[in-house]
Enzyme design. Structure first.
Site, PDB file in Angstrom:
ATOM      1  N   GLU A 141      -6.771 -12.500  -4.448  1.00  0.00           N
ATOM      2  CA  GLU A 141      -8.174 -12.697  -4.046  1.00  0.00           C
ATOM      3  C   GLU A 141      -8.527 -14.118  -4.473  1.00  0.00           C
ATOM      4  OE1 GLU A 141     -12.259 -10.207  -4.530  1.00  0.00           O
ATOM      5  OE2 GLU A 141     -11.355 -10.959  -6.357  1.00  0.00           O
TER       6      GLU A 141
ATOM      7  N   GLU B 295     -14.006  -2.494 -11.201  1.00  0.00           N
ATOM      8  CA  GLU B 295     -13.569  -3.848 -11.558  1.00  0.00           C
ATOM      9  C   GLU B 295     -14.505  -4.530 -12.556  1.00  0.00           C
ATOM     10  OE1 GLU B 295     -13.811  -6.851  -8.425  1.00  0.00           O
ATOM     11  OE2 GLU B 295     -11.933  -7.720  -9.147  1.00  0.00           O
TER      12      GLU B 295
HETATM   13  C1  LER Z   1     -14.398  -8.909  -6.253  1.00  0.00           C
HETATM   14  O1  LER Z   1     -13.165  -8.303  -6.293  1.00  0.00           O
HETATM   15  C2  LER Z   1     -14.533  -9.897  -7.304  1.00  0.00           C
HETATM   16  O2  LER Z   1     -13.591 -10.194  -7.995  1.00  0.00           O
HETATM   17  C3  LER Z   1     -15.810 -10.515  -7.555  1.00  0.00           C
HETATM   18  O3  LER Z   1     -15.653 -11.719  -8.222  1.00  0.00           O
HETATM   19  C4  LER Z   1     -16.648 -10.680  -6.347  1.00  0.00           C
HETATM   20  O4  LER Z   1     -17.540 -11.728  -6.515  1.00  0.00           O
HETATM   21 MN    MN Z   2     -11.643  -9.323  -7.824  1.00  0.00          MN
END
Ligand code: LER
Ligand code: MN
Length: 268
Positions: free
Chosen positions: A245, A151
């Site tokens: 999220e 990510e």
């Molecule tokens: C985790 O998926 C994320 O997006 C980060 O910003 C964690 O702080």
């Molecule tokens: Mn994230």
């Protein structure tokens, strides 16, 4: 695309989690709201009862598109790029434990987000990258059937791999078929020159998607154009999960409700 939301197994502190208390109750609420899937944020799988988790997921008929691991860095400082070999080894062992857990619940995808770490002032990028690739290869080779999805995270949270382009380069250098890319609309809004073009150029890399609006509230609460984002994902034939999220704002239940209402408005 599956409608998903992040739920933490107990002991979490990371703020962008709608639900982080009472696991079974959270899962029940998520299912009742109409989500198809739940992304589990897990600090340490050793503290989790695999069978019980499986049972609860089965009872509410929710799949798990991915497992989040960032708390292992946020709360314990485990990192793939730390100067200290011992810490890097512990980080690898932890991700292997996540891979075992993931395999047990039959949903083979692990998020490599904050566990990449933060580069120290005295550290050179080449050194951080070398450590990152070493750790990734150890994990990728441990179970080739489990995807590690990497990510890009915005500059205010880490100084390593903020953009999709930089992460794709890293993925190419790592040279493992089970190392993929995930995108997060909140980070993309900060780092990408053009969100839609970045998605189009990454079609064959993307294995998971986090959604949050520009303010990290539920999609629909900020100024991102989700209709166009979804359309672009459809154009590249993305068929995985859209996993919310988000900050638990104005409160955890409402943030999940707002997400679901907006998913429905988008025709998902
Ligand atoms: C985790 O998926 C994320 O997006 C980060 O910003 C964690 O702080
Ligand atoms: Mn994230």
């Amino acid at each position: 695309m599956q409608k998903s939301i992040v739920v933490s197994t107990p002991e979490a502190e990371f703020s962008a989690l709608a639900f982080k208390e009472d696991f079974k109750n959270s899962i029940k609420k998520v299912a009742e709201l109409g989500f198809d899937a739940v992304e589990l944020a897990v600090r340490n799988p050793e503290n989790i009862d695999f069978e019980k988790t499986k049972e609860v997921l089965k009872e509410y008929n929710l799949s798990v598109p991915a497992i989040g691991t960032g708390q292992a860095f946020g709360e314990e400082g485990l990192s793939f790029t730390d100067f200290d070999k011992d810490i890097r080894e512990k980080a690898v062992e932890r991700i292997k434990a996540h891979m075992n857990f993931s395999e047990q619940i039959g949903e083979p995808q692990i998020i490599i987000g904050l566990i990449r770490g933060i580069m120290d002032e005295d550290q050179k990028m080449a050194e951080a990258e070398k450590y990152f690739i070493e750790c990734l290869r150890h994990c990728a080779d441990y179970k080739e059937n489990i995807i590690l999805t990497l990510e890009p995270i915005n500059r205010y949270e880490t100084n390593l791999y903020n953009t999709i382009e930089s992460m794709k380069n890293l993925i190419n250098k790592t040279d493992r078929n089970n190392v993929k890319l995930m995108i997060d609309t909140f980070h993309m809004n900060i780092e990408e020159p053009n969100i839609y073009e970045s998605i189009k150029k990454s079609a064959e890399y993307i294995s998971h998607v986090h959604v949050a609006d520009s303010n990290r509230w539920a999609p629909g609460c900020g100024h991102l154009d989700f209709e166009k984002i979804i359309e672009t994902l459809k154009d590249i034939n993305y068929s995985g999960a859209l996993s919310a999220e988000i900050l638990p704002k104005p409160n955890p239940d409402k943030s999940a409700e707002l997400t679901m209402k907006f998913f429905e408005k988008l025709g998902l």
